[in-house]
Every structure is written in C-alpha cells, then in structure tokens.
Design a protein around this motif. Structure first.
Motif, short mmCIF file in Angstrom:
data_model
loop_
_atom_site.label_atom_id
_atom_site.label_comp_id
_atom_site.label_asym_id
_atom_site.label_seq_id
_atom_site.Cartn_x
_atom_site.Cartn_y
_atom_site.Cartn_z
N ARG A 707 18.89 48.25 8.57
CA ARG A 707 20.09 47.88 9.79
C ARG A 707 19.48 48.88 10.14
O ARG A 707 20.16 49.20 11.82
N ASN A 711 18.33 49.47 14.23
CA ASN A 711 19.25 50.16 14.86
C ASN A 711 17.92 51.22 15.65
O ASN A 711 18.17 51.47 17.44
N GLY A 719 18.20 44.33 10.28
CA GLY A 719 19.07 43.88 8.63
C GLY A 719 19.16 41.95 7.93
O GLY A 719 18.35 42.53 7.45
N PHE A 807 25.30 43.94 7.26
CA PHE A 807 23.67 43.70 7.77
C PHE A 807 22.95 43.73 9.99
O PHE A 807 22.51 43.47 9.68
N LEU A 808 24.51 43.80 10.31
CA LEU A 808 24.34 43.25 11.69
C LEU A 808 24.64 44.62 12.53
O LEU A 808 25.34 45.21 12.20
#
Length: 808
Positions: A707, A711, A719, A807-808
């Motif tokens: 993740r 980014n 992720g 995961f976000l």
C-alpha cells in the motif's frame, strides 16, 4: 469359550499371568467456568432464565424475518436431538473398572490440555481484537455505512463483537468435540467386548461410536448456523435495517465478516496445537515402543501411550470440530454477501430469500444428517452368528440416506427462497448448482476412500512396496500422495465451471442487461457440498473414538477377539478421517473462491471504484503471488518441524524411562505417564505460536507494505491487488499441498493396518517395520500440516476481508 465369556462378563482378563499396570494420572476434574456456574443455579431458575433468553431470541427473529424464526426452530430442535444422543451414549456400560480408569486418565489429560491451550488462544484473540478495534477506529467508511449513519466507532465495535463471538463459538465447538469423545471411547470398548462375547451382529459398537460423533456434529453445525442467525437478527433489529435512512438489508452481511475471522483464528490454533500434540505423542510412542522395543501399539508399558490417546481427542475431535465450524461459518457469510450483492444489482424486491438461503440450507443439513445417523441400525438379528459387519458399509448407508434427503430438501429450499418473478426458472438452475455441489462432495468422499482404504489397489500397492524396505515404502507413499491430487482438482474445476455457468444462465440480469448469477451459482454449489456436513463430521468423529477404544482395550489387556473388533473400527476410522479431510479441502477451495469474490466487492466499496480484475503481469502483483505460495510451504515446514521437535523430546523421555526402569518391560514397574503428557502439552503449545503467527501477520504486513509502495508510485489499489494475488496463489498451492499431505498420510497409516491384518508377513515382520516408518512420516502430514492448511486457506480469505481497510 464359555470360560472366556464368564471372565469377560465379570470384568476379568484372560491374561492373569501379566501383572496389571494402569495409568495413575488422575488430576482434579475440570469443566469450564460457565458449566460450573450453571450447575450451581437452581434448576427452576435456570429453566426460567433459558425460557426468557429463547423468548428474546425468537422476538428478535420475528422482527427480522419468518425465515430466521424457522432457522431458530430447527436449531433448537437439533440441540434437543443432540441431548438425546448424549443420554443414549452415556447410558451405555463403561465396562470393567480397569477400562474406566484408563478412560478417566485420557479424559483428564485432554481436558487439562484443552484448558491450557484455549487459555493461550483466548489471550491472543483479545490482543487481536484490540488491533482490529484500532484499525477500524481510523479507517474510512463505505458509502453504504455513511448513508446508514454508522460511524467508525459503531463499525469498529460491531466487527470486534462479531470476531469475539465467532472465536467463542469456535472454542465451544472444539470443547464439545473433545467432551463427547473422551466419554464415548470407553463405552465403545465395552460394546466391543460385549459383541465379542455374544457374537452380536446388530452393529451395537458401531452405533455407540456413530451416535457419539453425531452429538458433536449436530452441536457444531447447529452452533455455526445459530450464531450467524443470531448475529444477523441482532444487527437487523438494532440498526433498524431497511427503515428510512438506515442500512439496506443487502449491505448487512458485510458486518458479519468478523464472525468468520474469529472462527478461523481459533480453528487454526486449535488444529495446529492439537495436531502437534497428537502426532508428536504418536510418533514418539511408535518409534520407541513398536520399532525399538517391539511391543504392540497402545501397550500399557509404553510411557507415551496415554499422551497418544489424549492426542486423538484434542487433535482429531476438538480441532476438527472447530475446523468444520469455521468452514460452515465462512461459507454462510460469503454466500450471504454474494447473495445480497446479486439481489442489489438485479433490483429484486425482496432480497431476504437470497441472503438467508445459506442459513436454511444448513438448517436442513441438521435434519438430513440426523436422519442419516438414526438410519444406522443392525442388519441382522441379535442372535445371528457370522462375520463382523463392515463398519464402512454401514456408514456409507447412512451417508446415502443423508445424500438423498439433501437433494430433496435442497430443491424445496431453492423453490421457496430463490424464486423471483424477474427470472421464474432461476430457482431450478440454482437447484442444479446445489446438485453439482452434492455430487462434488460425494466424489471427494469416494476419491479419498479409494486412495486411503486398504480394500483398494493404491494402499495394497503401497503395502507391497514395504516388503522391499523402508526407502521403497517412502517413495511409494510420496508418489501416491502426489498422484492423488489429480482427481480432486479435476472435480473442483468441473464443479466451479458448471455451477458458474448454471448461475450465469439463470436469467437474472442487472440494470444493463448483463447476467449476474454466476458467482452466486458457485456459492449455491458450495452450500450443496456442505449440505451433509454434519453427517460427514459424524464419520470423522467415528475415527478418533474408535482409535481410543482400541487403545483402551489394549491397555486393559482384553482378549484378542475384542482387539480384532476395535482394529476393524480403527482401520475404518482412518479412512473416514481421510475422507473428511478431503471433503474439508474441497469445501475450503469453493469457499475460498467465494471469499475472494467477497473481498473484491468489499475493496470496491471502500475504494469507491470498480475492482474486478487482478493483473498478475504487474511485477508487484506477481511477487504477491509468489509470497502467497511461499507462505504455504514455510507454514507446512514449520508445522512438520514442530511435530519432529516435540517427538524428539518424547522419544528421549520414553528411552530414559525404559533404561532407568527396566522393570517396566516385565510389568514390575509403572511407567510415568504424567511426564510424557506434560512434555507433549508444553511443547505443542510452544511450537504452535510461530506458524500461527506467520499465517496471521503475513497478509497484513504484505498488504500494508505494498500500500505504501503504491502511494509512492501512484498506484492507489496496489496493496489490495497484491493481497488478492497472494490469496489466489496461496489458495491454489494450499489445496494441492493439503491433498498431498492428507492422502499420503492416510494411505501410509492404512498400509500398516493392512499388514497388521496378517498380509505380507503380519505384525513384527520386516515389511511391517517398513510400514511403521511410513506411518511415522505420514503422521504429521495427515494430522498436523494437512488439516491446518485447509484452515489456513480460509483464514487468509477471512483476514483479508476484515483487514481490507489496511490495504487501501
């Protein structure tokens, strides 16, 4: 013969030339705190309290849906039936005092380990609950939750409460499995004595073992259904679902994922700890007792024999109860999520039937499995002489009854709940999906039986390989296990494609006119496969109970005729345990497919963008798949290594006692059974932590790392995609590895049993020694690593559902 009958009738052994040596390992009897509290309450007060609780449950159910009330009624009736089975079994004779004393020692050892093991698991569960609470307090909410006014705090406490309830129910399911087995074993032993004396052919001893297993199975399945139903009804009532401004019923099943994760968490550690315990004790006892000292299996002179018999209960009964509980809970929740999603896409006016369909199917499972259990009766008159009836044939007759009734009730359920005016024939397609699942279950049972029953060619070939030495036995066993993966994978593949196609062509369309029933069709097939889960679990419980009965007979130095009967039961028990494991793997494969789809739906909700594909051509995503496959291999290695390390401690202890107490072999000194029990218990609890922690922490760490990487590289869903890839690869690798472990281990065990019937030289021959080596290698395969893997597969799926916000 008359003299033997009289001696057995009076509880005396024909082996009076051997001084008796019995285990003196009695400790303070243990029962959980809740049971001790209930026993102290006045019966009338307790009855009023239970009536009030059930009244409240039915009130909440009535405010939710008549379907939920129906589920509650079936579950309560099933619990009453389980009580009847318990009273029937406990009313049977325990046999002579020496057998009861051995049984008491096994019971106390099992209950002591259970208390310590589940105390450790409960502490880890509370720690994980705090982690989940922290994550959910800082995560974003889904649009559905925001629209319903469910804030972060409410969502966090809902998930944690569901997790803890799932963990609690899974623990109770495990305790129930252990509780009945440690009380039924001596009664099966006594029934075998009676059958040998009277030449009964009314399968009396079969009925005792089956009904004891049936009690555990009915309670486990009933609790899984009852727990999900209560949670669903409580959330429905508390959140005022479908009221203006409140959550829609189609979004409600997502709140239940914590329940499945809690069940998976406890099941994994129960299976790991119990599997390490039972196989370390078994391997240690066999290596020194049978191989080095040349004494029979379960001989009272072996200091590790009580630990071995305790292990059958904590590893096979308690762990398998938690395992099947987790399988059913995860399948119900994933099917409810997919049913709600499909109903929402198709704009079905009343989606409750599609959401509650899994609960009804498993309620009927309780009914059809109960009928299968009751159908097991004698086929001859009590006074008829003849060969012992084949227990496997008797069990298969009961399974056939359950299968036929399951087909009928499945058709009724689909017509009742899945009929919709938008697609009038859809229910028939879904009924066929259920039939696909039922056929798949039967195929898995048959395939497992073919590869592990010594009546068939594979095990006979493996036994023949033992005649040329230890090495050829190992090579043949590994080859058999590898080959045995082919047919199950083909069956799973055909089942998934067939069910998806039937659902896809059911006529259900979304707003754009695209077919939407494919995934739900696979969910219905999974329900069909598990529609006789209670009877399959009954057959599984039959195995360790029969194994314990044989151990009690051997330790009690009963006549050879009695041991012959328990040996037949034991060999059949090995086959039933192998078939249940195959059944559990098949259900895990289908359930994991559903949970994976539910994970993608949940990611879409949180990310607020479509998440429908995972491209493994992306390097990071492919790496996630590699890590998932690696996880399976490392987990298996650590599980087998744990058995090996613990077994080494047992071997050293047993050797020490034989050297320092030479009188043990002449029945002049008593072995120290307590010492071996303590060694195995402490070592198994210590060794279960590392592989269990690996399974839980790995997906969280992998998802979080990728993740952050996403980014940095402007890939917002990286992720979630990497975790999805890890989940897919781990599921595929885990299914194949579990099939290999379970089948190879079961085949090695029954090859040894086949030789012990007198084939290829019989007991004590070089062929038999080679077969014992194979059985020793197969022990951690079939009872530790293999069963733990199909729990791991489902736990990875449920943990990704719960931890998706990370995961976000």
């Amino acid at each position: 013969m008359m003299m033997m009958d009289d001696e057995m009738e009076n509880g005396r052994s024909v082996y009076q030339d051997k001084p008796r040596t019995f285990p003196a390992v009695r400790s303070k009897s243990y029962s959980p705190l809740i049971f001790r509290i209930l026993r102290q309450i006045n019966p009338r007060v307790l009855a009023i309290f239970l009536l009030a609780v059930f009244g409240g449950v039915f009130y909440v159910g009535a405010r939710t849906s008549p379907i939920v009330v129906f589920v509650f009624m079936i579950c309560i009736i099933s619990f009453c039936f389980a009580v009847y089975l318990t009273k029937w079994v406990l009313a049977k004779d325990e046999g002579p005092p020496e057998m009861s004393q051995i049984s008491d020692a096994i019971r106390d050892g099992a209950e002591g380990f259970f208390r310590t093991q589940y105390g450790t698991i409960s502490k880890m569960a509370f720690l994980l609950a705090l982690v989940i609470l922290s994550i959910y307090l800082f995560r974003t909410s889904t649009p559905q939750q925001e629209a319903a006014g469910i804030g972060r705090l409410s969502s966090a406490f809902i998930t944690v409460a569901a997790f803890l309830l799932g963990a609690l129910c899974s623990g109770i399911a495990g305790y129930v499995g252990m509780w009945v087995s440690v009380r039924a074993n001596v009664r099966v032993s006594s029934a075998a004595r009676r059958s040998a004396r009277e030449a009964l052919q009314a399968c009396y001893f079969h009925c005792v073992a089956v009904r004891a297993g049936g009690f555990s199975a009915i309670v486990v399945v009933g609790m899984a259904v009852f727990g999900v139903a209560i949670l669903y009804a409580t959330f429905y009532y508390w959140l005022e679902v479908d009221s203006p401004g409140s959550m829609r019923v189609t979004d409600l099943p997502l709140l239940l994922v914590g329940y499945g994760f809690g069940a998976s968490f406890v099941a994994l550690f129960a299976q790991l700890g119990g599997g390490i315990y039972t196989k370390a004790a078994d391997v240690g006892a066999d290596l020194v007792g049978k191989v080095e000292q040349g004494i029979p299996e379960d001989d009272p002179r072996n200091p590790a024999v009580i630990a071995d018999l305790v292990g059958d209960n904590v590893g096979d009964c308690a762990a398998r109860g938690a395992d099947l509980f987790e399988s059913i809970a995860a399948e119900i929740i994933s099917a409810m999520i997919l049913g709600g999603t499909m109903a929402q896409k198709c704009k079905i006016d009343d989606p409750s039937g599609f959401i509650l369909f899994p609960l009804v199917v498993h309620s009927f499972d309780l009914v059809v499995s109960s009928a299968g259990i009751l159908s097991i009766r004698g086929t001859r008159d009590p006074g008829t002489l003849g060969a012992i009836e084949d227990p496997m044939t008797i069990l298969q007759k009961g399974y056939s009854v359950a299968i036929v009734l399951a087909v009928l009730t499945f058709g009724v359920s689909t017509r009742w709940l899945l009929y919709t005016e938008q697609a009038p024939s859809a229910w028939l397609n879904f009924a066929l999906c259920g039939l696909v699942g039922i056929i798949t279950a039967y195929a898995f049972v048959w395939i497992s039986k073919y590869y592990t029953d010594y009546k068939h060619e594979p095990v006979k070939t493996l036994a023949l390989a033992s005649s040329t030495g230890h090495g050829t036995n190992i090579i043949a066993g590994v080859a058999l296990g590898l080959e045995s993966t082919a047919l199950p994978v083909l069956v799973i593949s055909v089942a998934i494609v067939s069910a998806f196609w039937l659902g896809h062509t059911s006529g259900l369309m979304d707003e754009s006119g695209n077919p939407t029933g494919g995934l739900f069709g696979t969910a219905v097939a999974t329900m069909g496969m598990l529609s006789t889960a209670a009877y399959v679990l009954t057959m599984d419980m039959f195995g360790p109970i029969a194994d314990n009965a044989g151990g009690i007979v051997e330790m009690g130095q009963q006549p050879e005729s009695v041991r012959e009967i328990t040996d037949v039961l034991d060999a059949v028990g090995n086959t039933t345990k192998a078939t249940t494991k195959g059944f559990a793997i098949g259900s895990a494969a289908l359930a994991s497919f559903l949970l994976f789809s539910a994970y993608m739906d949940e990611v879409s909700s949180f990310a607020r963008v479509p998440f429908e594909q995972v491209d493994i051509a992306v390097p990071e995503v492919f790496v996630g798949g590699l890590l998932g496959s690696m996880l399976i291999f490392v987990f298996s290695a650590w599980a087998c290594s744990a058995v090996g390390k613990t077994a080494q401690e047992v071997v050293n202890e047993v050797r020490r006692q034989f050297i320092e107490r030479p009188g043990i072999m002449e029945y002049k000194e008593k072995p120290d059974y307590n010492r071996c029990v303590a060694i195995v218990a402490s070592a198994s609890l210590r060794e279960m932590i590392k592989p269990g922690a690996l399974a839980i922490i790995s997906p969280i760490i992998i998802g979080f790392i990728f993740r952050i990487l996403g980014n940095i590289t402007n890939q917002p869903l990286l992720g979630a995609k990497v975790v999805a890839s890890m989940l897919m690869f781990a599921t595929v690798s885990g299914i194949l590895m579990a099939l290999f472990f379970n089948t190879a281990g079961g085949a090695w065990d029954n090859a040894k049993k086949y030789i012990e019937t007198g084939a290829l030289g019989g007991k004590g021959s070089d062929c038999h020694k080679a077969a014992v080596t194979g059985d020793t290698v197969g022990d951690p395969f079939k009872d530790t690593a293999g069963p733990s893997l199909h729990v791991l597969i489902k736990m990875l799926a449920t943990i990704t559902l719960v931890m998706a916000p990370v995961f976000l």
